[in-house]
Design a protein around this motif. Structure first.
Motif, PDB file in Angstrom:
ATOM      1  N   ILE A 161       0.829  -1.212   0.000  1.00  0.00           N
ATOM      2  CA  ILE A 161       0.000   0.000   0.000  1.00  0.00           C
ATOM      3  C   ILE A 161       0.862   1.261   0.000  1.00  0.00           C
ATOM      4  CG2 ILE A 161      -2.152  -0.824   1.053  1.00  0.00           C
ATOM      5  CD1 ILE A 161      -0.834  -0.077   3.769  1.00  0.00           C
ATOM      6  N   ASP A 162       2.058   1.190  -0.586  1.00  0.00           N
ATOM      7  CA  ASP A 162       2.915   2.362  -0.484  1.00  0.00           C
ATOM      8  C   ASP A 162       2.619   3.432  -1.541  1.00  0.00           C
ATOM      9  OD1 ASP A 162       3.859   0.942  -2.547  1.00  0.00           O
ATOM     10  OD2 ASP A 162       5.944   0.798  -1.872  1.00  0.00           O
ATOM     11  N   THR A 163       1.666   3.180  -2.420  1.00  0.00           N
ATOM     12  CA  THR A 163       1.136   4.274  -3.242  1.00  0.00           C
ATOM     13  C   THR A 163      -0.386   4.233  -3.138  1.00  0.00           C
ATOM     14  OG1 THR A 163       0.848   2.990  -5.258  1.00  0.00           O
ATOM     15  CG2 THR A 163       3.009   3.999  -4.932  1.00  0.00           C
ATOM     16  N   TRP A 164      -1.008   5.391  -3.401  1.00  0.00           N
ATOM     17  CA  TRP A 164      -2.470   5.439  -3.308  1.00  0.00           C
ATOM     18  C   TRP A 164      -3.109   4.474  -4.304  1.00  0.00           C
ATOM     19  CZ3 TRP A 164      -4.395   7.351   0.865  1.00  0.00           C
ATOM     20  CH2 TRP A 164      -3.809   8.451   1.506  1.00  0.00           C
ATOM     21  N   ALA A 165      -2.505   4.374  -5.512  1.00  0.00           N
ATOM     22  CA  ALA A 165      -3.119   3.564  -6.563  1.00  0.00           C
ATOM     23  C   ALA A 165      -3.280   2.114  -6.132  1.00  0.00           C
ATOM     24  CB  ALA A 165      -2.273   3.652  -7.835  1.00  0.00           C
ATOM     25  N   LYS A 166      -2.408   1.650  -5.222  1.00  0.00           N
ATOM     26  CA  LYS A 166      -2.485   0.245  -4.816  1.00  0.00           C
ATOM     27  C   LYS A 166      -3.758  -0.076  -4.028  1.00  0.00           C
ATOM     28  CE  LYS A 166       2.412  -0.802  -5.012  1.00  0.00           C
ATOM     29  NZ  LYS A 166       3.638  -1.136  -4.261  1.00  0.00           N
ATOM     30  N   LEU A 167      -4.420   0.968  -3.508  1.00  0.00           N
ATOM     31  CA  LEU A 167      -5.678   0.715  -2.797  1.00  0.00           C
ATOM     32  C   LEU A 167      -6.729   0.124  -3.728  1.00  0.00           C
ATOM     33  CD1 LEU A 167      -6.167   3.882  -0.538  1.00  0.00           C
ATOM     34  CD2 LEU A 167      -5.305   1.649   0.128  1.00  0.00           C
ATOM     35  N   TRP A 168      -6.544   0.358  -5.056  1.00  0.00           N
ATOM     36  CA  TRP A 168      -7.534  -0.118  -6.016  1.00  0.00           C
ATOM     37  C   TRP A 168      -7.370  -1.613  -6.322  1.00  0.00           C
ATOM     38  CZ3 TRP A 168      -7.060   5.010  -5.481  1.00  0.00           C
ATOM     39  CH2 TRP A 168      -8.151   5.825  -5.768  1.00  0.00           C
ATOM     40  N   SER A 169      -6.305  -2.213  -5.768  1.00  0.00           N
ATOM     41  CA  SER A 169      -6.043  -3.617  -6.058  1.00  0.00           C
ATOM     42  C   SER A 169      -7.210  -4.504  -5.604  1.00  0.00           C
ATOM     43  CB  SER A 169      -4.756  -4.031  -5.340  1.00  0.00           C
ATOM     44  OG  SER A 169      -4.748  -5.428  -5.168  1.00  0.00           O
ATOM     45  N   PRO A 170      -7.623  -5.455  -6.467  1.00  0.00           N
ATOM     46  CA  PRO A 170      -8.795  -6.298  -6.138  1.00  0.00           C
ATOM     47  C   PRO A 170      -8.597  -7.128  -4.870  1.00  0.00           C
ATOM     48  CG  PRO A 170      -7.890  -6.838  -8.325  1.00  0.00           C
ATOM     49  CD  PRO A 170      -7.073  -5.728  -7.792  1.00  0.00           C
ATOM     50  N   GLN A 171      -7.341  -7.309  -4.431  1.00  0.00           N
ATOM     51  CA  GLN A 171      -7.133  -8.133  -3.242  1.00  0.00           C
ATOM     52  C   GLN A 171      -7.694  -7.480  -1.972  1.00  0.00           C
ATOM     53  OE1 GLN A 171      -3.058  -8.350  -1.873  1.00  0.00           O
ATOM     54  NE2 GLN A 171      -2.493  -6.573  -3.098  1.00  0.00           N
ATOM     55  N   PHE A 172      -7.988  -6.167  -2.047  1.00  0.00           N
ATOM     56  CA  PHE A 172      -8.500  -5.492  -0.843  1.00  0.00           C
ATOM     57  C   PHE A 172     -10.021  -5.378  -0.850  1.00  0.00           C
ATOM     58  CE2 PHE A 172      -4.227  -3.271  -1.110  1.00  0.00           C
ATOM     59  CZ  PHE A 172      -3.642  -4.148  -0.210  1.00  0.00           C
ATOM     60  N   LYS A 173     -10.680  -6.313  -1.517  1.00  0.00           N
ATOM     61  CA  LYS A 173     -12.138  -6.251  -1.606  1.00  0.00           C
ATOM     62  C   LYS A 173     -12.775  -6.127  -0.225  1.00  0.00           C
ATOM     63  CE  LYS A 173     -15.890  -8.853  -3.798  1.00  0.00           C
ATOM     64  NZ  LYS A 173     -16.707  -7.733  -4.164  1.00  0.00           N
ATOM     65  N   LYS A 174     -13.580  -5.072  -0.073  1.00  0.00           N
ATOM     66  CA  LYS A 174     -14.326  -4.821   1.173  1.00  0.00           C
ATOM     67  C   LYS A 174     -13.420  -4.737   2.397  1.00  0.00           C
ATOM     68  CE  LYS A 174     -19.027  -5.407   0.528  1.00  0.00           C
ATOM     69  NZ  LYS A 174     -20.169  -5.176   1.370  1.00  0.00           N
ATOM     70  N   GLN A 175     -12.229  -4.187   2.219  1.00  0.00           N
ATOM     71  CA  GLN A 175     -11.326  -4.127   3.369  1.00  0.00           C
ATOM     72  C   GLN A 175     -10.953  -2.717   3.770  1.00  0.00           C
ATOM     73  OE1 GLN A 175      -7.998  -6.745   3.783  1.00  0.00           O
ATOM     74  NE2 GLN A 175      -8.811  -8.079   2.205  1.00  0.00           N
ATOM     75  N   ILE A 176     -11.393  -1.716   2.989  1.00  0.00           N
ATOM     76  CA  ILE A 176     -10.909  -0.358   3.212  1.00  0.00           C
ATOM     77  C   ILE A 176     -11.985   0.502   3.869  1.00  0.00           C
ATOM     78  CG2 ILE A 176     -10.000   1.698   2.087  1.00  0.00           C
ATOM     79  CD1 ILE A 176      -8.987  -0.079  -0.140  1.00  0.00           C
ATOM     80  N   MET A 177     -11.552   1.249   4.882  1.00  0.00           N
ATOM     81  CA  MET A 177     -12.445   2.258   5.452  1.00  0.00           C
ATOM     82  C   MET A 177     -11.932   3.630   5.056  1.00  0.00           C
ATOM     83  SD  MET A 177     -13.738   1.431   9.163  1.00  0.00           S
ATOM     84  CE  MET A 177     -14.175  -0.203   9.631  1.00  0.00           C
ATOM     85  N   LEU A 178     -12.851   4.478   4.631  1.00  0.00           N
ATOM     86  CA  LEU A 178     -12.469   5.823   4.229  1.00  0.00           C
ATOM     87  C   LEU A 178     -13.005   6.830   5.232  1.00  0.00           C
ATOM     88  CD1 LEU A 178     -13.388   5.674   0.422  1.00  0.00           C
ATOM     89  CD2 LEU A 178     -11.146   5.313   1.456  1.00  0.00           C
ATOM     90  N   VAL A 179     -12.249   7.905   5.435  1.00  0.00           N
ATOM     91  CA  VAL A 179     -12.740   8.972   6.282  1.00  0.00           C
ATOM     92  C   VAL A 179     -13.784   9.749   5.473  1.00  0.00           C
ATOM     93  CG1 VAL A 179     -10.916  10.596   5.635  1.00  0.00           C
ATOM     94  CG2 VAL A 179     -12.046  10.830   7.827  1.00  0.00           C
ATOM     95  N   ASP A 180     -14.868  10.138   6.136  1.00  0.00           N
ATOM     96  CA  ASP A 180     -16.006  10.759   5.446  1.00  0.00           C
ATOM     97  C   ASP A 180     -15.700  12.234   5.168  1.00  0.00           C
ATOM     98  OD1 ASP A 180     -18.424  11.365   4.377  1.00  0.00           O
ATOM     99  OD2 ASP A 180     -19.558  11.211   6.240  1.00  0.00           O
ATOM    100  N   SER A 181     -14.854  12.487   4.197  1.00  0.00           N
ATOM    101  CA  SER A 181     -14.476  13.858   3.880  1.00  0.00           C
ATOM    102  C   SER A 181     -14.221  13.970   2.391  1.00  0.00           C
ATOM    103  CB  SER A 181     -13.227  14.245   4.679  1.00  0.00           C
ATOM    104  OG  SER A 181     -12.531  15.263   4.013  1.00  0.00           O
TER     105      SER A 181
END
Lengths: 360, 276
Positions: free
Chosen positions: A157-177
Motif C-alpha cells: 500500500i505504499d502508493t495510493w493507486a495500490k488501494l484499487w487492487s482487487p485483493q482489498f475487496k471490502k477491506q478499506i475504510m475511508l474517512v467521510d471527507s
C-alpha cells in the motif's frame, strides 16, 4: 384533576429550583471567568496536555477556561454567529484563511510574541496565512493509510493507486471527507489536491467509483475505534487519529504513500472579539517554549511544529517516518487551498454521488 | 384584546389562545417560512426556483429520496410487525404499567450511546460474532450492512410504535371481544373483525411516529451503515455544515416536510373527522 394540577405544580417547582440553582452556579463560575486574569481557550477536544494548563496558570496567574469543538466548521459557525468571547482558538490551515478573509481574526502583534524562532521555518509564511499575520503553528499532520500489519504489508500500500487492487475487496475504510478522499484520488492520478478543473474532477470521480468494491465503510471519528477493533485492515485517515488507534492496538501502523499526500496544520489564532488578548499572547509564548511544546506533543500524539521541541523528543519518535516523514516525502506533501463555495460544492457533490453508488 | 376582557372566562381563553398563537407563530410558522424563503434563494439571495429544479433533475438526490422513503418504509413495517403483538401481549399482562415502563426505558438513553452499544455488539470481535465463533460458526460481517442498519433503526423506533398501539388496544372495551366470542367468532375472526379495526387509530399514530423521523435519520446511517445507506438527513447535514449551501439544505428540508405532510394526510383518521 386536583392530583394532576398538583403534579404539574411539583414539576414546575423542581424546574424553578433547577433554574435558580443553575443561575447561582453560573454566577459563582462567572467570577472566575470574567475576572481579569482569565483566558477563554476554544480548542479541539483533548488537544493540549492538561498538566501544561496547570503549569501555565501557576507561571502566569491566568486561569484557563477550556472549551472544545469537534470540527473546523462547528468552531467557525459559532464564532461567526457572534456572542462568544474566546481569546484563543485553533483552526486548521484553510479555516485560518477563511476566517481571516471574513474579518473574524485579530492580526497578531508580533512585538508581544516570543519564541517564534523555535518554530520550524517550514511551517511559517504558508499560503493560507502569508507572513503569519494571524496565526502561530501548533501541530501538523498528514493524510495517510492506517493498516493492520497482520493482514497487509507496507509495500502493498505504499502508493495510493495500490488501494484499487482487487485483493482489498471490502477491506478499506475511508474517512467521510470529500476533500480528502477526492484529494487522494487526484494524487493517484498525478494531479494536485487543489485541482480546479471540471474534467479532472470528473475523471477523479470516475476513478473513485471503481474503488467502491474495496470500500467497507465511509465513517468519521469512529474510524479509529473500528480500526483498533480490527473491523477492517486498511483505513484512510489522519496521522493523529492513526496515532490514537495505534496506541490501542499494536498491530496497527501508519504510512504516508510515496506519491504524496495532504499535509495540514493546526494554528493558534486570536479571534477579533477576544477580551483577554494579553492572556492569549501569554499562552502562545508559553507553548512556543520547546520544553512545553515537547511535553504537549508527547501527550497529544501529533507532530509538533516546534523544532526546539522536536530536538528534545526521544530518538525513536523523531525517526518515526509515519509522523515525521522523510525529506523526500515532505517534498510531495500538498497543503489545501481554500475553495470558494462553488468548488466546495462540486467536490462534495462528486463525493455524494460516489457514496450513493453501491456495488451490487 | 380589550374587548375580550369583558367576560373573564372568555378573556382567559383568548389570553391562552394568544400565547399559544404567539408560540406557534414564533417557533413553528416563522421557522418554516424562513426555511421556505431560504430554499427559494440562490447564493446571492436572489429569488430562484433553481434549487428545486436542481433537486428534481439530479439523479443522486432522487436516488437518495427514494432510499430515504424505502428505508423509512422498511423500518416502519419491521417495527409494526414486532410492535403489534408486543403491545397486544402487554395489555394482557397483570402489571401493565411496569412492563410498559421497561419498553419506554430505552428512550431515556441518548441515541448515540445506544448506537455505540450496537457497535460493540455487531463488530468483528463483538458479542454476536464471538458467540458465533464459540458455537463453531464463522464470524460474519454484521456492521455496515443493510440488515444492521435496519436492526438498529427499528430498535430505536420500536417504543414509538408500541406506545400508541398499546394505548389503542387498552381502550378497547373487553366486553366487545367477549361479545364477539359469544356470537361464535373464533380468535382469528375476533382479531381481524374487532380488535384490529378498533386499534387502527393507534396503528396510524404509530406509523406517523416512526415513518416521519425515519425519513431523516442521519447518525445511524454513518455509524452503523458506514454511509452505505444514504438518506436525505445525511445530505442536509452536509449542506449546512460542510458545503455551507444553506439554500439547498433548506430545499431538501422543505421537500422532506412536504413528504411528511403527505404521510400525515394518508394516515389521517377520516371517520371521526380527524383525531388531531
Amino acid at each position: 384533576m386536583k392530583k394532576f394540577f398538583l403534579s404539574i405544580l411539583a414539576i414546575l417547582l423542581v424546574v424553578v429550583g433547577l433554574v435558580a440553582g443553575k443561575a447561582v452556579f453560573d454566577n459563582s463560575r462567572k467570577d472566575e471567568v470574567t475576572g481579569e486574569k482569565v483566558l477563554n481557550f476554544y480548542n479541539w477536544g483533548d488537544y493540549i496536555d492538561p498538566d501544561l494548563l496547570t503549569k501555565f496558570t501557576k507561571e502566569t496567574g491566568y486561569k484557563v477556561n477550556y472549551q472544545t469543538f469537534d470540527s473546523n466548521e462547528a468552531m467557525y459557525t459559532k464564532i461567526k454567529q457572534g456572542g462568544t468571547n474566546y481569546d484563543l482558538t485553533v483552526p486548521s490551515d484553510y479555516m485560518v484563511d477563511k476566517m481571516a478573509q471574513e474579518g473574524l481574526l485579530a492580526p497578531l502583534d508580533k512585538s508581544k510574541i516570543t519564541g517564534m524562532n523555535n518554530i520550524d521555518s517550514r511551517f511559517l509564511n504558508q499560503t493560507f496565512d502569508p507572513h503569519n499575520k494571524y496565526s502561530v503553528p501548533y501541530f501538523w499532520g498528514t493524510l495517510g493509510i492506517l493498516y493492520n500489519k497482520k493482514k497487509v504489508s507496507a509495500d502493498q500500500i505504499d502508493t495510493w493507486a495500490k488501494l484499487w487492487s482487487p485483493q482489498f475487496k471490502k477491506q478499506i475504510m475511508l474517512v467521510d471527507s470529500a476533500r480528502d478522499i477526492l484529494g487522494m484520488t487526484l494524487i493517484s492520478q498525478g494531479k494536485s489536491v487543489n485541482d480546479q478543473n471540471v474534467a479532472d474532477l470528473a475523471a477523479a470521480k470516475g476513478k473513485l467509483d471503481t474503488l467502491m468494491p474495496n470500500v467497507k465503510a465511509i465513517v468519521a471519528d469512529e474510524l479509529k475505534i473500528y480500526m483498533a477493533q480490527g473491523e477492517a485492515s486498511i483505513g484512510v485517515t489522519y496521522s493523529g487519529e492513526a496515532a490514537q488507534a495505534m496506541s490501542q492496538n499494536s498491530d496497527l501502523a501508519y504510512l504516508v504513500p510515496k506519491d504524496g499526500s495532504n499535509e495540514w496544520f493546526d494554528n493558534l489564532v486570536i479571534p477579533k472579539n477576544a477580551k483577554h488578548k494579553e492572556a492569549a499572547y501569554a499562552l502562545i509564548n508559553f507553548l512556543n517554549k520547546p520544553e512545553n511544546a515537547k511535553q504537549n506533543a508527547e501527550y497529544v500524539g501529533y507532530a509538533t511544529a516546534n523544532k526546539g521541541a522536536y530536538a528534545l523528543l526521544p530518538a525513536d519518535e523523531k525517526s518515526d517516518p509515519a509522523f515525521y516523514p522523510s525529506a523526500a516525502t515532505l517534498d510531495r506533501l500538498q497543503v489545501y487551498q481554500t475553495f470558494n463555495q462553488e468548488w466546495t460544492q462540486r467536490y462534495n457533490d462528486a463525493f455524494l454521488e460516489f457514496k450513493i453508488s453501491r456495488p451490487s | 384584546m380589550a374587548l375580550s376582557f369583558k367576560k373573564q372566562k372568555q378573556g382567559f381563553t383568548s389570553a391562552y389562545m394568544g400565547i399559544y398563537g404567539l408560540w406557534l407563530l414564533a417557533f413553528v410558522v416563522l421557522p418554516l417560512l424562513l426555511l421556505l424563503v431560504e430554499s427559494l434563494q440562490d447564493q446571492n439571495h436572489h429569488f430562484t426556483l433553481a434549487n428545486y429544479q436542481a433537486f428534481f433533475t439530479s439523479g443522486s438526490y432522487l436516488a437518495m429520496t427514494f432510499n430515504s422513503i424505502w428505508y423509512a418504509f422498511l423500518i416502519t413495517v419491521i417495527t409494526l410487525v414486532f410492535a403489534y403483538p408486543t403491545a397486544y401481549f402487554l395489555t394482557t399482562l397483570k402489571n401493565k404499567q411496569f412492563w410498559l415502563l421497561l419498553v419506554i426505558l430505552p428512550t431515556w438513553i441518548n441515541l448515540l450511546l445506544k448506537t455505540y452499544a450496537f457497535i460493540g455488539l455487531l463488530g468483528q470481535g463483538g458479542l454476536v460474532n464471538s458467540t458465533l465463533t464459540a458455537v463453531g460458526l464463522h464470524p460474519m460481517q454484521l456492521l455496515f450492512t443493510d440488515w444492521s442498519f435496519l436492526l438498529v433503526a427499528a430498535y430505536v423506533e420500536l417504543p414509538f410504535m408500541i406506545l400508541p398501539i398499546f394505548n389503542a388496544l387498552s381502550d378497547i372495551d373487553p366486553l366487545l371481544t367477549a361479545a364477539s366470542r359469544d356470537l361464535g367468532a373464533n380468535s382469528w375472526q375476533t382479531l381481524k373483525k374487532v380488535i384490529w379495526p378498533l386499534s387502527m387509530p393507534g396503528v396510524k399514530a404509530g406509523i406517523q411516529a416512526v415513518f416521519i423521523p425515519s425519513l431523516s435519520l442521519f447518525m445511524i446511517t454513518r455509524l452503523i451503515g458506514g454511509n452505505r445507506v444514504i438518506t436525505l438527513g445525511t445530505a442536509i447535514e452536509e449542506h449546512f455544515l460542510v458545503t455551507q449551501n444553506w439554500a439547498f439544505g433548506s430545499t431538501i428540508g422543505v421537500i422532506l416536510i412536504v413528504a411528511m405532510v403527505i404521510t400525515m394526510l394518508l394516515t389521517q383518521d377520516k371517520q371521526k373527522g380527524g383525531r388531531s
